[in-house]
Write an enzyme that holds these catalytic residues in place. Structure first.
Site, PDB file in Angstrom:
ATOM      1  N   TRP A 149       0.823  -1.216   0.000  1.00  0.00           N
ATOM      2  CA  TRP A 149       0.000   0.000   0.000  1.00  0.00           C
ATOM      3  C   TRP A 149       0.853   1.259   0.000  1.00  0.00           C
ATOM      4  CZ3 TRP A 149      -4.371  -0.363  -2.102  1.00  0.00           C
ATOM      5  CH2 TRP A 149      -5.094  -1.551  -2.004  1.00  0.00           C
TER       6      TRP A 149
ATOM      7  N   ASP B 282      -1.353   6.760   6.147  1.00  0.00           N
ATOM      8  CA  ASP B 282      -2.459   5.958   5.621  1.00  0.00           C
ATOM      9  C   ASP B 282      -2.813   4.926   6.690  1.00  0.00           C
ATOM     10  OD1 ASP B 282      -4.140   4.142   4.448  1.00  0.00           O
ATOM     11  OD2 ASP B 282      -2.785   3.572   2.810  1.00  0.00           O
TER      12      ASP B 282
ATOM     13  N   LYS C 171     -12.692  -1.136   6.842  1.00  0.00           N
ATOM     14  CA  LYS C 171     -12.112  -2.075   7.812  1.00  0.00           C
ATOM     15  C   LYS C 171     -12.748  -1.849   9.191  1.00  0.00           C
ATOM     16  CE  LYS C 171      -8.573  -1.695   4.589  1.00  0.00           C
ATOM     17  NZ  LYS C 171      -8.635  -2.911   3.863  1.00  0.00           N
TER      18      LYS C 171
HETATM   19  N1  PMP Z   1      -4.313   1.616   2.067  1.00  0.00           N
HETATM   20  C1  PMP Z   1      -4.397   0.492   2.802  1.00  0.00           C
HETATM   21  C2  PMP Z   1      -3.470   0.299   3.967  1.00  0.00           C
HETATM   22  C3  PMP Z   1      -5.366  -0.469   2.482  1.00  0.00           C
HETATM   23  O1  PMP Z   1      -5.454  -1.592   3.200  1.00  0.00           O
HETATM   24  C4  PMP Z   1      -6.227  -0.240   1.394  1.00  0.00           C
HETATM   25  C5  PMP Z   1      -7.315  -1.222   1.005  1.00  0.00           C
HETATM   26  N2  PMP Z   1      -7.180  -2.492   1.377  1.00  0.00           N
HETATM   27  C6  PMP Z   1      -6.081   0.934   0.656  1.00  0.00           C
HETATM   28  C7  PMP Z   1      -5.122   1.843   1.028  1.00  0.00           C
HETATM   29  C8  PMP Z   1      -6.966   1.228  -0.526  1.00  0.00           C
HETATM   30  O2  PMP Z   1      -8.226   1.501  -0.057  1.00  0.00           O
HETATM   31  P1  PMP Z   1      -9.462   1.755  -1.039  1.00  0.00           P
HETATM   32  O3  PMP Z   1      -9.754   0.439  -1.651  1.00  0.00           O
HETATM   33  O4  PMP Z   1     -10.515   2.252  -0.120  1.00  0.00           O
HETATM   34  O5  PMP Z   1      -9.041   2.754  -2.040  1.00  0.00           O
END
Ligand code: PMP
Length: 358
Positions: A102, A170, A194
Site C-alpha cells: 500500500w 495511511d 475495515k
Molecule cells: N491503504 C491500505 C493500507 C489499504 O489496506 C487499502 C485497502 N485495502 C487501501 C489503502 C486502498 O483503499 P481503497 O480500496 O478504499 O481505495
C-alpha cells in the site's frame, strides 16, 4: 439466518449490533417516513447525522479543534493523489517510506504529482520488517508519507516515526483499533471498509494549518479545504455510508471507546500469534516487533494443503482466510467487529486441522 466469522481484509465484518440497528430503521428512520437514504443531504435531519458522526469521531480519537475531520468519497486510493495535490506544488518534493504494497502504491501515485523521494524500501527484506531508521534517506520535503499498518503483509509500526516534515499516515487498516495521538500527525486518512464503515468512504483528519495550500489544478472533489468549508458536503455525500459509519462510532462509544477496543484487540492478536508460534505447522514470517494487530498472515508447513485448509475452514463457518494474491498463504484480519469468539474458533479449527494433517 446464520452469520459466519468473517476474516476478510476489507470490506470487513461490521458489528452485528450496527447491522441490526440499520435493518430496524431502514424503512423509516427516526419518524421521517422515509429511510435515511431518501433524505435530502441538505435537510436538518441529515446534517445532524453528519455532525453527530463527526463529533463522535472527535470524542473517540480525541481530535483537537485545530484539526478538520472530513468524510471523503473514493476510498483511501483517492487520497494517494489528494495528499500531494493538497500539500505540495509540482516542483516540491516529499518523502515516502515503503513498507509494503500500500505504501508502494501511495508512492507510485504520489510520484505523478510531486518529486517523491523514497526514503527506504522494505522490499529488500520482503517487507518482513520496518527498514531501520538510521538507513532512511530523508529529503526533508513538504511531507513524510507512510503506512502505519500494511494490510497485505501484516506489518505494523509500534511507534510513530520522528521526522521534521508533517507526517501523513495511511491508517486504513489500523485507525480506531486503539487510541492514537492525533497531534503527532499532519494528516491521517483511512478507507472506511475495515474498522469504520462501508467501502467507498474515506476519513481524513487534517491539521487546519495544512489547509489552503492546494494547487489551483486540484479537483474540487479532492480539495480538503473545500470539503472542510462545506461540512464534507461540497456535493451529495454518500449519505447511507456516513449514517452507518456514525452507528459504528456509536457502537465503539457504547463499548467504552478505543482504550477498551484496544485491549480487546491486543488480546485477540496475542491469542492468534501465540497459537501460531506454539506450532511447527503454522508460521508467521513477520519480524515480531512489527506484527500487525489487525492483519495476521500465516503459512502452513505444506502449502499443498492451503486449499484444503481454506475449504474446511469455510465449511466450519470461518471465511475469507485466503492470503492476498501477491503473498499467498492465509491471512486472518481481526478487525474491531471480529469478536474474540471468532479468534477462539479459528484457533480451535487450526489445532484440529494440524492434528489431522500435521
Ligand atoms: N491503504 C491500505 C493500507 C489499504 O489496506 C487499502 C485497502 N485495502 C487501501 C489503502 C486502498 O483503499 P481503497 O480500496 O478504499 O481505495
Amino acid at each position: 439466518m446464520s452469520r459466519v466469522y468473517n476474516f476478510c481484509a476489507g470490506p470487513a465484518a461490521l458489528p452485528e449490533a450496527v447491522l441490526t440497528r440499520a435493518q430496524e430503521e431502514l424503512l423509516e428512520w427516526q419518524g421521517q417516513g422515509a429511510s435515511v437514504m431518501e433524505l435530502s443531504h441538505r435537510s436538518k435531519a441529515f446534517i445532524d447525522v453528519m455532525e453527530q458522526a463527526e463529533s463522535r469521531l472527535r470524542r473517540l480519537l480525541g481530535v483537537p479543534d485545530d484539526y478538520a475531520v472530513l468524510f471523503q468519497q473514493g476510498g483511501a486510493s483517492q487520497q494517494f493523489a489528494a495528499v500531494p495535490l493538497n500539500l505540495s506544488s509540482d516542483t516540491d518534493s516529499a518523502d515516502y517510506l515503503v513498507t509494503g504494497q500500500w505504501s508502494k502504491k501511495a508512492l507510485a501515485e504520489g510520484a505523478r504529482f510531486v518529486n517523491a523521494n523514497c526514503v527506504a524500501d522494505g522490499a529488500e527484506d520482503n517487507f518482513m520488517s520496518i527498514p531501520p531508521r538510521d538507513g532512511w534517506s530523508l529529503g526533508g520535503g513538504r511531507y513524510f508519507h507512510y503506512c502505519p499498518n500494511e494490510t497485505i503483509g501484516g506489518l505494523e509500526f509500534s511507534d510513530v516515526p520522528a521526522v521534521d516534515s508533517p507526517l501523513v499516515a495511511d491508517m486504513s487498516s489500523t485507525l480506531l483499533s486503539r487510541p492514537v495521538d492525533v497531534t503527532q500527525f499532519g494528516v491521517i486518512y483511512a478507507g472506511a471498509q475495515k474498522n469504520i464503515g462501508p467501502a467507498g468512504l474515506a476519513l481524513v483528519v487534517v491539521q487546519k494549518e495544512l489547509l489552503g495550500q492546494a494547487r489551483s489544478s486540484c479537483p474540487a472533489m479532492l480539495n480538503w479545504e473545500t470539503a472542510a468549508t462545506n461540512g464534507s458536503m461540497y456535493n451529495t455525500p454518500p449519505t447511507f455510508a456516513v449514517y452507518l459509519t456514525g452507528l459504528v462510532f456509536e457502537w465503539l462509544e457504547s463499548l467504552g471507546g478505543l482504550e477498551v477496543m484496544g485491549a480487546i484487540n491486543a488480546r485477540k492478536a496475542a491469542r492468534l500469534y501465540g497459537h501460531i508460534d506454539n506450532s511447527d505447522f503454522y508460521s508467521n514470517p513477520v519480524s515480531k516487533s512489527a506484527r500487525s494487530w489487525m492483519n495476521v498472515p500465516f503459512t502452513l508447513a505444506d502449502s499443498a494443503l492451503d486449499k484444503v485448509f481454506l475449504d474446511e475452514a469455510e465449511q466450519t463457518g470461518l471465511t475469507n482466510l485466503k492470503g492476498h494474491r501477491s503473498v499467498g498463504g492465509m491471512r486472518a484480519s481481526i478487525y474491531n467487529a471480529v469478536p474474540e469468539a471468532a479468534v477462539e474458533a479459528l484457533c480451535t479449527f487450526m489445532s484440529e486441522f494440524e492434528q489431522r494433517y500435521g
